[in-house]
Design an enzyme around this catalytic site. Structure first.
Site, mmCIF file in Angstrom:
data_model
loop_
_atom_site.group_PDB
_atom_site.id
_atom_site.type_symbol
_atom_site.label_atom_id
_atom_site.label_comp_id
_atom_site.label_asym_id
_atom_site.label_seq_id
_atom_site.Cartn_x
_atom_site.Cartn_y
_atom_site.Cartn_z
ATOM 1 N N LYS A 178 0.888 -1.169 0.000
ATOM 2 C CA LYS A 178 0.000 0.000 0.000
ATOM 3 C C LYS A 178 0.924 1.218 0.000
ATOM 4 O O LYS A 178 1.428 1.636 1.041
ATOM 5 C CB LYS A 178 -0.873 -0.029 1.258
ATOM 6 N N GLU A 254 9.216 1.334 11.346
ATOM 7 C CA GLU A 254 10.195 2.406 11.363
ATOM 8 C C GLU A 254 9.401 3.705 11.410
ATOM 9 O O GLU A 254 8.669 4.030 10.467
ATOM 10 C CB GLU A 254 11.058 2.315 10.112
ATOM 11 N N CYS A 288 13.312 10.648 7.477
ATOM 12 C CA CYS A 288 13.085 10.350 8.895
ATOM 13 C C CYS A 288 14.380 10.405 9.681
ATOM 14 O O CYS A 288 14.382 10.641 10.872
ATOM 15 C CB CYS A 288 12.414 9.007 9.059
ATOM 16 N N GLU A 390 8.325 16.188 15.909
ATOM 17 C CA GLU A 390 8.808 15.989 14.536
ATOM 18 C C GLU A 390 8.071 16.944 13.601
ATOM 19 O O GLU A 390 6.844 16.928 13.551
ATOM 20 C CB GLU A 390 8.549 14.545 14.099
HETATM 21 N N1 LIG Z 1 9.834 7.925 7.426
HETATM 22 C C1 LIG Z 1 9.145 8.551 8.328
HETATM 23 O O1 LIG Z 1 9.442 8.497 9.460
HETATM 24 C C2 LIG Z 1 7.994 9.321 7.885
HETATM 25 C C3 LIG Z 1 7.355 10.145 8.759
HETATM 26 N N2 LIG Z 1 6.282 10.828 8.351
HETATM 27 C C4 LIG Z 1 5.629 11.696 9.332
HETATM 28 O O2 LIG Z 1 4.269 11.467 9.232
HETATM 29 C C5 LIG Z 1 3.582 12.685 9.015
HETATM 30 C C6 LIG Z 1 2.353 12.462 8.183
HETATM 31 O O3 LIG Z 1 2.658 11.865 6.935
HETATM 32 P P1 LIG Z 1 1.715 10.732 6.368
HETATM 33 O O4 LIG Z 1 2.081 10.301 5.015
HETATM 34 O O5 LIG Z 1 0.321 11.163 6.589
HETATM 35 O O6 LIG Z 1 2.197 9.546 7.315
HETATM 36 P P2 LIG Z 1 1.348 8.377 7.759
HETATM 37 O O7 LIG Z 1 2.060 7.648 8.805
HETATM 38 O O8 LIG Z 1 -0.031 8.850 8.071
HETATM 39 O O9 LIG Z 1 1.240 7.502 6.430
HETATM 40 C C7 LIG Z 1 2.187 6.559 6.008
HETATM 41 C C8 LIG Z 1 1.449 5.416 5.325
HETATM 42 O O10 LIG Z 1 0.523 4.805 6.225
HETATM 43 C C9 LIG Z 1 -0.784 4.762 5.657
HETATM 44 N N3 LIG Z 1 -1.742 4.859 6.748
HETATM 45 C C10 LIG Z 1 -2.140 5.969 7.412
HETATM 46 N N4 LIG Z 1 -3.011 5.638 8.395
HETATM 47 C C11 LIG Z 1 -3.166 4.291 8.346
HETATM 48 C C12 LIG Z 1 -3.949 3.355 9.079
HETATM 49 N N5 LIG Z 1 -4.726 3.736 10.090
HETATM 50 N N6 LIG Z 1 -3.870 2.052 8.762
HETATM 51 C C13 LIG Z 1 -3.063 1.641 7.754
HETATM 52 N N7 LIG Z 1 -2.329 2.478 7.003
HETATM 53 C C14 LIG Z 1 -2.358 3.789 7.295
HETATM 54 C C15 LIG Z 1 -0.789 5.935 4.698
HETATM 55 O O11 LIG Z 1 -1.813 5.792 3.736
HETATM 56 C C16 LIG Z 1 0.611 5.853 4.122
HETATM 57 O O12 LIG Z 1 0.691 4.838 3.134
HETATM 58 C C17 LIG Z 1 4.599 13.579 8.380
HETATM 59 O O13 LIG Z 1 4.313 14.887 8.600
HETATM 60 C C18 LIG Z 1 5.830 13.149 9.070
HETATM 61 O O14 LIG Z 1 5.949 13.815 10.297
HETATM 62 C C19 LIG Z 1 5.808 10.692 7.087
HETATM 63 C C20 LIG Z 1 6.432 9.896 6.173
HETATM 64 C C21 LIG Z 1 7.601 9.171 6.498
HETATM 65 O O1 LIG Z 2 16.887 2.846 4.267
HETATM 66 C C1 LIG Z 2 17.420 3.942 4.095
HETATM 67 O O2 LIG Z 2 18.561 4.063 3.726
HETATM 68 C C2 LIG Z 2 16.681 5.193 4.275
HETATM 69 C C3 LIG Z 2 15.862 5.386 5.197
HETATM 70 C C4 LIG Z 2 15.119 6.601 5.307
HETATM 71 C C5 LIG Z 2 13.983 6.592 5.948
HETATM 72 O O3 LIG Z 2 13.595 5.495 6.552
HETATM 73 C C6 LIG Z 2 12.996 7.680 5.932
HETATM 74 O O4 LIG Z 2 13.309 8.776 5.548
HETATM 75 O O5 LIG Z 2 11.844 7.404 6.274
#
Ligand SMILES: NC(=O)C1=CN([C@@H]2O[C@H](COP(=O)(O)OP(=O)(O)OC[C@H]3O[C@@H](n4cnc5c(N)ncnc54)[C@H](O)[C@@H]3O)[C@@H](O)[C@H]2O)C=CC1
Ligand SMILES: O=C(O)/C=C/C=C(\O)C(=O)O
Length: 486
Positions: A178, A254, A288, A390
């Protein structure tokens, strides 16, 4: 208008409900594709196809054969490199230079590295004594876990999705992916590559949609899955963990971070500035592992702030195809509002705005985009939400410190524990400080230097479990012990 469909059992399919949503380019607000949203029916079909694949040729395929197919997938991504770069840049607005150096090559490497790794993994064996003197022999066999639900974020769409799909398939599982609703493109393009490479139908499936009450929730609550791997926000992790608890499936998470960089006065300042520029501003701060808190030892503080300001002000914003551009928009207008709300909190909390703090003037063709200024603050208290939460934007707060003990305690004073970067030329200090930081990943004199064989994941609220190298095998496979009485 491009149509982005779900990919189930080797076929591109529309959604039975007819529901679609827009895929928007955040650089200019243009709708670039119509995405078919998967409902419960499509998620059921995808999970059924993945289960059927596990009972088909994929389930019994020799490891060497599976590895050849995964190598073809890696080659297939590289053969369509420009298409992947374009798809990733249109979905995210990120500069071509970034997608072509990081996202797409890593997307391919994620298949190659785990294919190479899995074929050489030993399992354990123990001889035991028994009262009759004949003994028994134990050995473990590693089996795929089954159907893995992969829920991926939007910041590094292909890289982070394949970081999970690569080891999952290398271990012999089938997946239902997804992708984030913001970035549906490259997971769909990868489906074409899977077909071209000859991956059997049902092994790789993609369902598009949102989180709650949509494809994300339908997938993570599905009784037909055997594990969930997720990268994204910590709050979403909580929701997914609740879903997982109903079917008692394992999770690998993660999650978010509030990562710190620590710059000691003996650091090589050129290297520390170059690394901190990347860790704060790469991908418009949407990594992240990125840095949002910088602690600089007092004698170096003023010079460091001045030079990071110069660096931030030299970033070049613009359209992804422009070779000079190294700074894109944030992912969406909604995310821009979130980032700007923290810019406002900083102002209200009395921050000294070293640079940025608002919305840049963009040319007419990009004026509808989700642009924010690269921003640096000083002068905030450690209790400000800007220093605690964050933000996931191109910004950081810089504070001075006076001793090792003080800075270790500042870095650790957060519920998160993903990553840190320490800058010092004193090797003893590096060895002393790095293990005391409560993080899953600590770089010394670098940032985002990634060896895919190493453990990757977060401490505290930044994650559950470790992926990477042999560590991912704990999640992507199951050991069965066989005990033979001699
Ligand atoms: N790598 C990381 O640590 C990331 C952190 N973020 C953080 O998250 C915040 C919001 O970004 P979003 O994309 O909305 O992150 P999110 O955590 O809401 O979404 C990530 C994924 O999870 C899915 N998702 C959301 N709610 C769900 C549920 N209840 N059950 C199953 N799947 C679900 C979303 O459709 C998307 O595919 C950002 O502002 C940022 O702070 C966002 C993306 C990556
Ligand atoms: O696997 C990596 O090298 C990169 C990781 C980066 C993230 O997990 C992120 O930005 O969410």
């Amino acid at each position: 208008m491009r149509e982005i469909k779900n990919f189930i059992n080797g076929q591109f399919v529309l959604s039975e409900s007819g529901r679609t949503f827009d895929d928007v380019n955040p650089a200019n607000g243009e709708v670039i594709a119509r995405v078919h949203e998967a409902g419960q029916e499509e998620v059921d079909q995808a999970v059924a196809a993945a289960n059927a694949a596990m009972n088909g040729p994929w389930g019994t395929m020799a490891v060497a054969e599976r590895m050849k197919l995964l190598q073809k997938v890696a080659d297939g991504v590289m053969a369509r490199f420009d298409e992947f770069v374009e798809a990733e840049c249109l979905d995210t607005g990120k500069p071509k230079s970034l997608a072509s150096h990081i996202d797409i090559p890593r997307g391919a490497a994620n298949f190659q590295v785990f294919a190479d790794l899995v074929k050489n993994i030993p399992t354990e064996s123990f001889h035991m004594d028994t009262p009759d003197g004949l003994g028994a022999h134990n050995y473990a066999v590693r089996k795929p876990r089954g159907v893995i639900a992969v829920v991926a974020p939007w910041n590094l769409p292909l890289l982070l999705m394949t970081w999970k799909v690569g080891p999952a398939l290398a271990c012999g599982n089938a997946v239902v992916v997804k992708p984030s609703e913001e970035t549906p493109h490259t997971a769909t393009l990868l489906a074409e590559v899977m077909n071209e490479a000859g991956i059997p139908e049902g092994v790789y499936n993609v369902v598009h949609g949102f989180g709650p009450d949509s494809a994300g929730e339908f997938l993570t609550r599905h009784p037909g899955i055997n594990g969930i791997t997720f990268t994204g926000e910590s709050k979403t992790g909580t929701a997914i963990m609740k879903a997982a608890s109903e079917c008692l499936v394992p999770v690998s998470f993660e999650l978010g971070g509030k990562n710190a960089a620590v710059v000691f006065a003996d650091a090589d300042i050129d290297k520390a500035i170059e690394g901190t520029m990347r860790s704060v501003f790469a991908n418009c701060g949407q990594v992240c592992l990125g840095t949002e808190r910088v602690y600089v030892e007092r004698p170096l503080f003023d010079e460091f702030v001045k030079r990071l300001k110069e660096g931030a002000e030299s970033l070049r914003m613009g359209w992804w195809q422009d070779e000079n551009v190294n700074f894109g928009p944030v992912i969406s207008q909604e995310h821009r509002q979130k980032v700007l709300s923290y810019y406002e909190v900083a102002r209200k909390d009395g921050a000294n705005i070293v640079t940025g703090g608002g919305v840049p003037e963009m040319p007419a063709n990009l004026s509808e985009g989700a642009w924010v200024e690269p921003t640096i603050w000083t002068g905030l208290g450690e209790d400000s939400a800007v220093v605690q939460e964050e933000i996931f934007g191109p910004c950081c707060h810089i504070a001075p410190f006076d001793s090792e003990e003080e800075v270790i305690s500042l870095v650790n004073d957060t519920p998160y524990g993903l990553a840190a970067a320490v800058w010092t030329e004193n090797l003893s200090r590096a060895h002393r400080v790095a293990p005391k930081l409560e993080v899953g990943l600590c770089w010394v004199n670098s940032w985002f230097l990634r060896d895919l064989r190493t453990p990757f994941g977060g401490s505290k609220q930044s994650g559950i479990g470790r992926e990477g190298g042999v560590h991912g095998l704990e999640f992507y496979s199951e050991l069965s012990n066989i005990c033979i009485k001699l």
